[in-house]
Design a protein around this motif. Structure first.
Motif, PDB file in Angstrom:
ATOM      1  N   LEU A 135      11.611  -9.256-100.339  1.00 45.54           N
ATOM      2  CA  LEU A 135      11.404 -10.391 -99.428  1.00 45.54           C
ATOM      3  C   LEU A 135      12.716 -10.739 -98.722  1.00 45.54           C
ATOM      4  O   LEU A 135      12.751 -10.909 -97.498  1.00 45.54           O
ATOM      5  N   SER A 136      13.781 -10.830 -99.500  1.00 46.31           N
ATOM      6  CA  SER A 136      15.068 -11.240 -98.925  1.00 46.31           C
ATOM      7  C   SER A 136      15.568 -10.231 -97.878  1.00 46.31           C
ATOM      8  O   SER A 136      16.086 -10.605 -96.826  1.00 46.31           O
ATOM      9  N   LEU A 137      15.394  -8.950 -98.147  1.00 43.41           N
ATOM     10  CA  LEU A 137      15.796  -7.931 -97.164  1.00 43.41           C
ATOM     11  C   LEU A 137      14.935  -8.045 -95.909  1.00 43.41           C
ATOM     12  O   LEU A 137      15.452  -8.014 -94.783  1.00 43.41           O
ATOM     13  N   THR A 138      13.626  -8.219 -96.105  1.00 40.56           N
ATOM     14  CA  THR A 138      12.727  -8.357 -94.954  1.00 40.56           C
ATOM     15  C   THR A 138      13.151  -9.556 -94.101  1.00 40.56           C
ATOM     16  O   THR A 138      13.220  -9.462 -92.869  1.00 40.56           O
ATOM     17  N   LEU A 139      13.459 -10.674 -94.741  1.00 44.97           N
ATOM     18  CA  LEU A 139      13.891 -11.867 -93.998  1.00 44.97           C
ATOM     19  C   LEU A 139      15.159 -11.575 -93.192  1.00 44.97           C
ATOM     20  O   LEU A 139      15.303 -12.011 -92.046  1.00 44.97           O
ATOM     21  N   SER A 140      16.066 -10.812 -93.803  1.00 44.10           N
ATOM     22  CA  SER A 140      17.342 -10.553 -93.108  1.00 44.10           C
ATOM     23  C   SER A 140      17.158  -9.653 -91.888  1.00 44.10           C
ATOM     24  O   SER A 140      18.019  -9.604 -91.015  1.00 44.10           O
ATOM     25  N   PHE A 141      16.031  -8.928 -91.831  1.00 42.05           N
ATOM     26  CA  PHE A 141      15.815  -8.005 -90.703  1.00 42.05           C
ATOM     27  C   PHE A 141      15.134  -8.689 -89.518  1.00 42.05           C
ATOM     28  O   PHE A 141      15.019  -8.101 -88.445  1.00 42.05           O
ATOM     29  N   ILE A 142      14.672  -9.925 -89.715  1.00 41.92           N
ATOM     30  CA  ILE A 142      13.943 -10.625 -88.646  1.00 41.92           C
ATOM     31  C   ILE A 142      14.905 -11.091 -87.545  1.00 41.92           C
ATOM     32  O   ILE A 142      15.965 -11.646 -87.837  1.00 41.92           O
ATOM     33  N   GLY A 143      14.516 -10.850 -86.296  1.00 44.02           N
ATOM     34  CA  GLY A 143      15.202 -11.525 -85.190  1.00 44.02           C
ATOM     35  C   GLY A 143      16.221 -10.705 -84.433  1.00 44.02           C
ATOM     36  O   GLY A 143      16.892 -11.240 -83.561  1.00 44.02           O
ATOM     37  N   GLY A 144      16.314  -9.436 -84.709  1.00 41.41           N
ATOM     38  CA  GLY A 144      17.177  -8.577 -83.883  1.00 41.41           C
ATOM     39  C   GLY A 144      18.638  -8.949 -83.880  1.00 41.41           C
ATOM     40  O   GLY A 144      19.311  -8.833 -82.847  1.00 41.41           O
ATOM     41  N   THR A 145      19.164  -9.429 -85.007  1.00 38.56           N
ATOM     42  CA  THR A 145      20.594  -9.778 -85.037  1.00 38.56           C
ATOM     43  C   THR A 145      21.447  -8.516 -84.908  1.00 38.56           C
ATOM     44  O   THR A 145      21.023  -7.415 -85.270  1.00 38.56           O
ATOM     45  N   ARG A 146      22.668  -8.708 -84.389  1.00 37.94           N
ATOM     46  CA  ARG A 146      23.532  -7.565 -84.065  1.00 37.94           C
ATOM     47  C   ARG A 146      24.268  -7.030 -85.294  1.00 37.94           C
ATOM     48  O   ARG A 146      24.714  -5.898 -85.322  1.00 37.94           O
ATOM     49  N   LEU A 147      24.436  -7.913 -86.295  1.00 35.04           N
ATOM     50  CA  LEU A 147      25.183  -7.538 -87.498  1.00 35.04           C
ATOM     51  C   LEU A 147      24.388  -7.999 -88.722  1.00 35.04           C
ATOM     52  O   LEU A 147      24.001  -9.168 -88.803  1.00 35.04           O
ATOM     53  N   ILE A 148      24.140  -7.085 -89.640  1.00 34.99           N
ATOM     54  CA  ILE A 148      23.384  -7.432 -90.845  1.00 34.99           C
ATOM     55  C   ILE A 148      24.258  -7.119 -92.058  1.00 34.99           C
ATOM     56  O   ILE A 148      24.730  -5.986 -92.231  1.00 34.99           O
ATOM     57  N   LEU A 149      24.481  -8.148 -92.870  1.00 31.99           N
ATOM     58  CA  LEU A 149      25.350  -8.043 -94.041  1.00 31.99           C
ATOM     59  C   LEU A 149      24.468  -8.019 -95.284  1.00 31.99           C
ATOM     60  O   LEU A 149      23.696  -8.958 -95.512  1.00 31.99           O
ATOM     61  N   LEU A 150      24.581  -6.973 -96.069  1.00 34.22           N
ATOM     62  CA  LEU A 150      23.704  -6.815 -97.236  1.00 34.22           C
ATOM     63  C   LEU A 150      24.564  -6.668 -98.486  1.00 34.22           C
ATOM     64  O   LEU A 150      25.300  -5.689 -98.636  1.00 34.22           O
ATOM     65  N   ASP A 151      24.468  -7.656 -99.371  1.00 39.96           N
ATOM     66  CA  ASP A 151      25.249  -7.613-100.616  1.00 39.96           C
ATOM     67  C   ASP A 151      24.412  -6.924-101.687  1.00 39.96           C
ATOM     68  O   ASP A 151      23.339  -7.431-102.055  1.00 39.96           O
ATOM     69  N   GLU A 152      24.858  -5.781-102.155  1.00 41.33           N
ATOM     70  CA  GLU A 152      24.154  -4.993-103.172  1.00 41.33           C
ATOM     71  C   GLU A 152      22.657  -4.849-102.855  1.00 41.33           C
ATOM     72  O   GLU A 152      21.791  -5.241-103.652  1.00 41.33           O
ATOM     73  N   PRO A 153      22.345  -4.259-101.686  1.00 41.09           N
ATOM     74  CA  PRO A 153      20.933  -4.224-101.292  1.00 41.09           C
ATOM     75  C   PRO A 153      20.065  -3.323-102.159  1.00 41.09           C
ATOM     76  O   PRO A 153      18.840  -3.490-102.170  1.00 41.09           O
ATOM     77  N   PHE A 154      20.665  -2.374-102.871  1.00 38.63           N
ATOM     78  CA  PHE A 154      19.839  -1.421-103.623  1.00 38.63           C
ATOM     79  C   PHE A 154      19.510  -1.892-105.042  1.00 38.63           C
ATOM     80  O   PHE A 154      18.636  -1.318-105.679  1.00 38.63           O
ATOM     81  N   ILE A 155      20.233  -2.929-105.533  1.00 44.25           N
ATOM     82  CA  ILE A 155      19.965  -3.327-106.916  1.00 44.25           C
ATOM     83  C   ILE A 155      18.564  -3.911-107.030  1.00 44.25           C
ATOM     84  O   ILE A 155      18.103  -4.617-106.147  1.00 44.25           O
ATOM     85  N   THR A 156      17.922  -3.574-108.110  1.00 48.83           N
ATOM     86  CA  THR A 156      16.544  -3.977-108.492  1.00 48.83           C
ATOM     87  C   THR A 156      15.449  -3.309-107.648  1.00 48.83           C
ATOM     88  O   THR A 156      14.266  -3.511-107.915  1.00 48.83           O
ATOM     89  N   LEU A 157      15.811  -2.525-106.628  1.00 49.37           N
ATOM     90  CA  LEU A 157      14.774  -1.812-105.864  1.00 49.37           C
ATOM     91  C   LEU A 157      14.382  -0.535-106.597  1.00 49.37           C
ATOM     92  O   LEU A 157      15.237   0.149-107.166  1.00 49.37           O
TER      93      LEU A 157
END
Ligand SMILES: Nc1ncnc2c1ncn2[C@@H]1O[C@H](COP(=O)(O)OP(=O)(O)OP(=O)(O)O)[C@@H](O)[C@H]1O
Length: 207
Positions: A135-157
């Motif tokens: 959910l949190s990753l999906t939320l971060s992808f909304i809105g076409g932002t130019r820079l996306i910062l992901l802290d440990e995006p692979f953990i728990t996936l």
């Protein structure tokens, strides 16, 4: 894309980061570093979440001089996301859609990525760690932002979700020129088409 100048971050008397100058071109970046080296601190600084000395700008927009315009350029997904228990994923998706002025088609497309539709109608209190992360990753992808910062995006996936995430990052970077900066203790390169590796050592950011 990102310009850092004379960045100093201390917690109390403890120096955490000292980055005299660093430029990021558009790209996909992996920041590695030992526990406690300052990866999350740097991402939070870039996200505009914590105070620091020095200056940071994205596409020429200074965080300190134009904080609102700066934040519109950036998305952030934290390592261990937490949301108010009583909200559903759908409510959060709607909130992000409204704030970021995104279309129904964009949000619907993103909810099919991992996918999260089967549980997004439930309260976040009922989600597993991996479900929250998706959910949190999906939320971060909304809105076409130019820079996306992901802290440990692979953990728990799970394994499939790691592949989906890597493919999404690679495709979005290629198609839209979005820059991603991610911190990870696992090597993410097996999931990504291109990736520039940086590390934090001795309180500074090194190529
Ligand atoms: N709110 C805070 N108050 C005081 N010290 C803090 C705070 N947040 C982080 N620190 C300290 O800053 C340093 C860097 O922490 P940070 O979370 O940025 O490291 P990290 O590289 O992301 O670590 P990890 O790989 O363990 O997640 C650590 O020494 C930590 O104790």
């Amino acid at each position: 894309m990102i310009a850092i100048s004379n960045l100093v971050k201390k917690y109390g008397q403890q120096l955490i980061l000292n980055i005299p100058s660093f430029q990021f071109n558009k790209g996909v970046y992996w920041i590695k570093g030992a526990n406690g080296s300052g990866k999350t601190t740097l991402l939070k600084i870039l996200a505009g979440l914590i105070p620091f000395e020095g200056s940071v700008s994205v596409e020429g927009v200074s965080q300190k001089q134009h904080p609102l315009s700066y934040r519109k350029l950036i998305s952030w997904a934290e390592a261990e996301p937490l949301y108010p228990d009583f909200l559903t994923g759908k409510e959060l998706l709607r909130l992000y859609q409204q704030i970021r002025n995104a279309s129904d088609a964009e949000v619907n497309g993103l909810t099919r990525l991992f996918p999260i539709n089967s549980y997004a109608g439930n309260k976040t209190a009922t989600y597993s760690a991996g479900m929250l992360k998706k959910l949190s990753l999906t939320l971060s992808f909304i809105g076409g932002t130019r820079l996306i910062l992901l802290d440990e995006p692979f953990i728990t996936l799970d394994a499939d979700a790691c592949k989906i995430l890597g493919a999404y990052i690679s495709a979005r970077h290629k198609e839209n020129g979005t820059t991603f900066i991610l911190s990870s203790h696992q090597d993410p390169r097996k999931f990504l088409d291109t990736c520039t590796t940086l590390s934090i050592q001795n309180q500074t950011l090194l190529p």
